[in-house]
Design a protein around this motif. Structure first.
Motif, short mmCIF file in Angstrom:
data_model
loop_
_atom_site.label_atom_id
_atom_site.label_comp_id
_atom_site.label_asym_id
_atom_site.label_seq_id
_atom_site.Cartn_x
_atom_site.Cartn_y
_atom_site.Cartn_z
N SER A 154 -10.63 -13.02 19.28
CA SER A 154 -9.63 -12.75 20.30
C SER A 154 -8.69 -13.94 20.47
N ALA A 155 -9.24 -15.17 20.30
CA ALA A 155 -8.40 -16.37 20.40
C ALA A 155 -7.38 -16.40 19.28
N ILE A 156 -7.81 -16.02 18.07
CA ILE A 156 -6.88 -15.98 16.94
C ILE A 156 -5.77 -14.98 17.19
N PHE A 157 -6.15 -13.79 17.66
CA PHE A 157 -5.14 -12.76 17.89
C PHE A 157 -4.20 -13.15 19.02
N SER A 158 -4.70 -13.84 20.02
CA SER A 158 -3.82 -14.28 21.10
C SER A 158 -2.84 -15.33 20.59
N ASP A 159 -3.29 -16.20 19.69
CA ASP A 159 -2.39 -17.18 19.08
C ASP A 159 -1.36 -16.48 18.20
N TRP A 160 -1.80 -15.48 17.46
CA TRP A 160 -0.87 -14.71 16.63
C TRP A 160 0.22 -14.08 17.49
N PRO A 201 6.79 -13.99 17.62
CA PRO A 201 8.25 -13.96 17.81
C PRO A 201 8.98 -14.99 16.95
N ARG A 202 8.41 -16.19 16.85
CA ARG A 202 9.04 -17.23 16.04
C ARG A 202 9.00 -16.88 14.55
N LEU A 203 7.90 -16.32 14.11
CA LEU A 203 7.79 -15.93 12.71
C LEU A 203 8.72 -14.75 12.39
N LEU A 204 8.89 -13.85 13.35
CA LEU A 204 9.81 -12.73 13.14
C LEU A 204 11.25 -13.23 13.03
N ASP A 205 11.59 -14.26 13.80
CA ASP A 205 12.92 -14.87 13.65
C ASP A 205 13.09 -15.43 12.23
N GLY A 206 12.04 -16.08 11.75
CA GLY A 206 12.09 -16.60 10.39
C GLY A 206 12.17 -15.49 9.35
N LEU A 207 11.47 -14.39 9.61
CA LEU A 207 11.52 -13.25 8.70
C LEU A 207 12.93 -12.68 8.63
N TRP A 208 13.61 -12.62 9.75
CA TRP A 208 14.97 -12.11 9.78
C TRP A 208 15.91 -13.01 8.96
N VAL A 209 15.70 -14.32 9.05
CA VAL A 209 16.49 -15.25 8.23
C VAL A 209 16.21 -15.00 6.74
N SER A 210 14.96 -14.78 6.39
CA SER A 210 14.60 -14.49 5.00
C SER A 210 15.28 -13.23 4.50
N VAL A 211 15.30 -12.20 5.34
CA VAL A 211 15.94 -10.93 4.96
C VAL A 211 17.44 -11.12 4.80
N SER A 230 9.02 -21.59 6.43
CA SER A 230 9.34 -22.84 7.13
C SER A 230 8.85 -22.80 8.58
N GLN A 231 9.03 -21.65 9.23
CA GLN A 231 8.54 -21.51 10.60
C GLN A 231 7.02 -21.60 10.65
N ALA A 232 6.36 -21.00 9.65
CA ALA A 232 4.90 -21.07 9.61
C ALA A 232 4.42 -22.51 9.44
N TYR A 233 5.07 -23.28 8.56
CA TYR A 233 4.68 -24.68 8.37
C TYR A 233 4.93 -25.49 9.64
N LEU A 242 3.13 -10.72 7.17
CA LEU A 242 4.52 -10.30 7.39
C LEU A 242 5.24 -10.09 6.07
N TYR A 243 4.99 -10.98 5.11
CA TYR A 243 5.56 -10.77 3.78
C TYR A 243 5.06 -9.45 3.18
N LEU A 244 3.77 -9.21 3.30
CA LEU A 244 3.20 -7.98 2.76
C LEU A 244 3.74 -6.75 3.46
N ALA A 245 4.02 -6.87 4.76
CA ALA A 245 4.57 -5.73 5.51
C ALA A 245 5.93 -5.30 4.99
N VAL A 246 6.61 -6.22 4.30
CA VAL A 246 7.90 -5.89 3.69
C VAL A 246 7.73 -5.49 2.22
N THR A 247 6.99 -6.28 1.48
CA THR A 247 6.94 -6.09 0.03
C THR A 247 6.14 -4.86 -0.40
#
Length: 221
Positions: free
Chosen positions: A3-9, A14-24, A174-177, A196-201
Motif C-alpha cells: 500500500s505504501a508503494i501504491f500511495s507513492d505511485w 502526475p509528474r510522470l504523466l507530464d513527462g509522458l506528454w513531453v515524450s509524446v 528524466s522525470q523518473a530519474y 507507462l511506456y508499456l501502456a503506450v507501446t
C-alpha cells in the motif's frame, strides 16, 4: 508495504504523466518532420541524376550508422561550435527527426520499389509523364505498402525518445530519474515509468499488427 508503494505511485504519477506528454510531443514532431524529409530523400534516391542520388544515399547511410544518442549529443553540443545554439526541446526534435528521416527513407524507398511493374506499365501505356506516374501511382501505393513498417518504427522512436534524458529534457525517463534522485526509490519509480511506456507501446503494437493483417488481406485480394 504494497500500500505504501501504491500511495507513492499515486504521488509520483502526475509528474510522470507530464513527462509522458513531453515524450509524446517530441515523438510526434520528430515523426512529422522526419517522414517528410525521409520521403524527399527516398525520391532523391530514385532520381536519374547522380547529383541528387549520391548525396541522398550518403545522408541516409550516415543517419542510419550513427546511434541516436550520438546524434542527440552532436546536435545539442556540436551545433553551438558553428554558431547555432538550440533549446533542449528543439535540439531533441531535430536529432530525432534526422534519425527518423534516415530510417524512414529506406522504408519508403522499399515501399516504392514494391509497386507492381504492371501498374507502371499501365501508366506508361496511358502516356503519363514520369512525374505524374510518381505522384499518382508510385508514391500513393508505395506509402500504403510501407505504412505498417512506418507505424512500427513510430513506436521505436517513442522508445528512443527516452534518450533525451541525457540532455535534461523533462520527458518521462528524466522525470523518473529526478524522483529517484530525491527519494532513492529508483526501482519503484522506474517500474512505474516502465509501466507507462508499456501502456503506450503495447496497445500501439496491437493496432499496428491488426492494421498490417487487414492491409495484407486487402493486397492479396
Amino acid at each position: 508495504m504494497k500500500s505504501a508503494i501504491f500511495s507513492d505511485w499515486a504521488e509520483w504519477l502526475p509528474r510522470l504523466l507530464d513527462g509522458l506528454w513531453v515524450s509524446v510531443q517530441v515523438t510526434g514532431l520528430s515523426l512529422i518532420i522526419g517522414l517528410v524529409v525521409g520521403l524527399l530523400l527516398a525520391l532523391a534516391a530514385f532520381a536519374r541524376t547522380r547529383l541528387l542520388t549520391w548525396p541522398a544515399v550518403l545522408l541516409v547511410e550516415i543517419g542510419r550508422g550513427m546511434p541516436a544518442l550520438v546524434m542527440l549529443q552532436l546536435v545539442y553540443f556540436g551545433l553551438p561550435s558553428v554558431g547555432l545554439t538550440l533549446e533542449t526541446y528543439a535540439a531533441v526534435v531535430l536529432a530525432l527527426s534526422l534519425t527518423t528521416a534516415a530510417y524512414t527513407s529506406e522504408i519508403i524507398r522499399a515501399g516504392l520499389r514494391a509497386v507492381p511493374d504492371g501498374e507502371l506499365e499501365a501508366a506508361d501505356a496511358l502516356g503519363m509523364s514520369r512525374s505524374d506516374v510518381m505522384r499518382f501511382v508510385v508514391i500513393p501505393q508505395g506509402l500504403r505498402i510501407a505504412l505498417p513498417t512506418l507505424l512500427g518504427f513510430a513506436i521505436l522512436i517513442f522508445q528512443i525518445s527516452s534518450l533525451a534524458f541525457s540532455l535534461g529534457l523533462p520527458e518521462l525517463l528524466s522525470q523518473a530519474y529526478s524522483i529517484g534522485a530525491n527519494t532513492f526509490r529508483y526501482l519503484d519509480v522506474l517500474t512505474l515509468a516502465g509501466l507507462l511506456y508499456l501502456a503506450v507501446t503495447i496497445p500501439a503494437g496491437w493496432l499496428v499488427a491488426r492494421f498490417e493483417r487487414r492491409l495484407s488481406r486487402h493486397l492479396t485480394t
